[in-house]
Design a protein around this motif. Structure first.
Motif, PDB file in Angstrom:
ATOM      1  N   PHE A 144       0.831  -1.200   0.000  1.00 41.90           N
ATOM      2  CA  PHE A 144       0.000   0.000   0.000  1.00 41.90           C
ATOM      3  C   PHE A 144       0.869   1.255   0.000  1.00 41.90           C
ATOM      4  O   PHE A 144       1.982   1.247   0.477  1.00 41.90           O
ATOM      5  N   TRP A 145       0.288   2.318  -0.497  1.00 39.67           N
ATOM      6  CA  TRP A 145       0.813   3.661  -0.289  1.00 39.67           C
ATOM      7  C   TRP A 145      -0.312   4.503   0.305  1.00 39.67           C
ATOM      8  O   TRP A 145      -1.428   4.528  -0.210  1.00 39.67           O
ATOM      9  N   TYR A 146       0.054   5.192   1.401  1.00 38.63           N
ATOM     10  CA  TYR A 146      -0.873   6.107   2.054  1.00 38.63           C
ATOM     11  C   TYR A 146      -0.277   7.508   2.032  1.00 38.63           C
ATOM     12  O   TYR A 146       0.937   7.677   2.051  1.00 38.63           O
TER      13      TYR A 146
ATOM     14  N   GLN B  20      -4.834   8.573   4.224  1.00 35.71           N
ATOM     15  CA  GLN B  20      -5.690   8.366   3.055  1.00 35.71           C
ATOM     16  C   GLN B  20      -4.991   7.369   2.135  1.00 35.71           C
ATOM     17  O   GLN B  20      -3.817   7.530   1.820  1.00 35.71           O
ATOM     18  N   LEU B  21      -5.725   6.360   1.728  1.00 38.32           N
ATOM     19  CA  LEU B  21      -5.148   5.361   0.838  1.00 38.32           C
ATOM     20  C   LEU B  21      -4.976   5.943  -0.559  1.00 38.32           C
ATOM     21  O   LEU B  21      -5.917   6.472  -1.150  1.00 38.32           O
TER      22      LEU B  21
ATOM     23  N   LYS C 179      -3.196   0.432  -3.808  1.00 35.85           N
ATOM     24  CA  LYS C 179      -2.795  -0.827  -3.189  1.00 35.85           C
ATOM     25  C   LYS C 179      -2.540  -1.872  -4.269  1.00 35.85           C
ATOM     26  O   LYS C 179      -3.129  -1.835  -5.361  1.00 35.85           O
TER      27      LYS C 179
ATOM     28  N   GLY D 263      -3.589   4.866  -8.792  1.00 37.14           N
ATOM     29  CA  GLY D 263      -4.311   5.319  -7.625  1.00 37.14           C
ATOM     30  C   GLY D 263      -4.960   6.670  -7.843  1.00 37.14           C
ATOM     31  O   GLY D 263      -5.133   7.127  -8.955  1.00 37.14           O
TER      32      GLY D 263
ATOM     33  N   THR E  76       1.094  -5.692   4.555  1.00 41.53           N
ATOM     34  CA  THR E  76       0.226  -6.317   5.536  1.00 41.53           C
ATOM     35  C   THR E  76       0.898  -7.531   6.160  1.00 41.53           C
ATOM     36  O   THR E  76       1.698  -8.210   5.544  1.00 41.53           O
TER      37      THR E  76
ATOM     38  N   SER F  29      -7.833   1.815  13.384  1.00 40.81           N
ATOM     39  CA  SER F  29      -8.232   1.347  12.060  1.00 40.81           C
ATOM     40  C   SER F  29      -8.988   0.046  12.191  1.00 40.81           C
ATOM     41  O   SER F  29      -8.891  -0.667  13.189  1.00 40.81           O
TER      42      SER F  29
ATOM     43  N   ALA G 283      -7.905  -2.459   2.517  1.00 42.50           N
ATOM     44  CA  ALA G 283      -6.694  -1.675   2.756  1.00 42.50           C
ATOM     45  C   ALA G 283      -6.741  -1.052   4.129  1.00 42.50           C
ATOM     46  O   ALA G 283      -6.008  -0.136   4.399  1.00 42.50           O
ATOM     47  N   GLN G 284      -7.596  -1.535   4.940  1.00 44.08           N
ATOM     48  CA  GLN G 284      -7.888  -0.996   6.263  1.00 44.08           C
ATOM     49  C   GLN G 284      -8.515   0.380   6.160  1.00 44.08           C
ATOM     50  O   GLN G 284      -8.235   1.161   5.251  1.00 44.08           O
ATOM     51  N   TYR G 285      -9.357   0.642   7.082  1.00 46.04           N
ATOM     52  CA  TYR G 285     -10.059   1.913   7.148  1.00 46.04           C
ATOM     53  C   TYR G 285      -9.570   2.638   8.383  1.00 46.04           C
ATOM     54  O   TYR G 285      -9.728   2.152   9.497  1.00 46.04           O
TER      55      TYR G 285
END
Lengths: 111, 112
Positions: free
Chosen positions: A34-36, A45-46, A49, A59, A94, B95, B100-102
């Motif tokens: 992921f990148w947030y 904020q995502l 992914k 994205g 993850t 979260s 992607a998890q919240y």
């Protein structure tokens, strides 16, 4: 064990220039990546992914990232930086539903 | 998409007091929630996993007696910082698992 390394705690680019934020991961199993983005005093904020399938992931806000298994990388790019892109960016992987974050890269946009 | 809320968004307290932070899943049920802590200019560090109906699982180095977690229902998890001290001042984010998890918007705690 899964881990994430972000190269460069600070990156500065000129407005309109290419943005490249680097992320390498280690994982004993195929990872979800992921990148947030985090703006000052705000939550996460995502951006995008990668789970399975196409290795080039697009994205929001014009960002994309490419999963390269041979290089264990998941670098984030954007063709043309905008002033509003200035923020902290976190790469993550993850582990058993938990998300493990990299240390973050602060992106500065120069006028 | 799924929404996670946190309350309060800001809290300032005196040293020695306890502070409760709530994390709610607004439009879905979450049997598991995660609590993260973020110190200034640092990354998010997972503190603990909150489990509905059972005890929380704490990460290594996190004091479970200081950071009390209660997952009272499928939509609410609370983190109580007991006897807070200035070094507990931080940004706390919860979260819930998903694709992607919240993430909640975070709670900034300042202990004077």
């Amino acid at each position: 064990a899964q881990s994430v390394t972000q190269l460069g705690s600070h990156v500065s680019v000129s407005e309109g220039a290419l943005v490249l934020l680097r992320c390498n991961y280690s994982s004993s199993v195929p990872p979800y990546l992921f990148w947030y983005v985090q703006y000052p005093n705000q939550g996460l904020q995502l951006l995008l992914k990668y789970t399975t399938g196409a290795t080039l992931v697009k994205g929001i806000n014009g960002f994309e990232a490419e999963f390269k298994k041979s290089e264990t990388s998941f670098h984030l790019t954007k063709p043309s930086a905008h002033m509003s892109d200035a923020a902290e960016y976190f790469c993550a992987v993850t582990l058993d539903d938990k998300i493990i974050f990299g240390k973050g890269t602060r992106l500065h946009i120069l006028p | 998409g799924a929404v996670v809320s946190q309350h309060p968004s800001w809290v300032i307290c005196k040293s020695g007091t306890s502070v409760k932070i709530e994390c709610r899943s607004l439009d879905f049920q979450a049997t598991t929630m995660f609590w993260y802590r973020q110190f200034p200019k640092q990354s998010l560090m997972l503190m603990a996993t909150s489990n509905e109906g059972s005890k929380a699982t704490y990460e290594q180095g996190v004091e479970k007696d200081k950071f009390l977690i209660n997952h009272a229902s499928l939509t609410l998890s609370t983190l109580t910082v007991t006897s807070a001290h200035p070094e507990d001042s931080s940004f706390y984010i919860c979260s819930a698992p998903g694709g992607a998890q919240y993430f909640g918007p975070g709670t900034r705690l300042l202990v004077l």
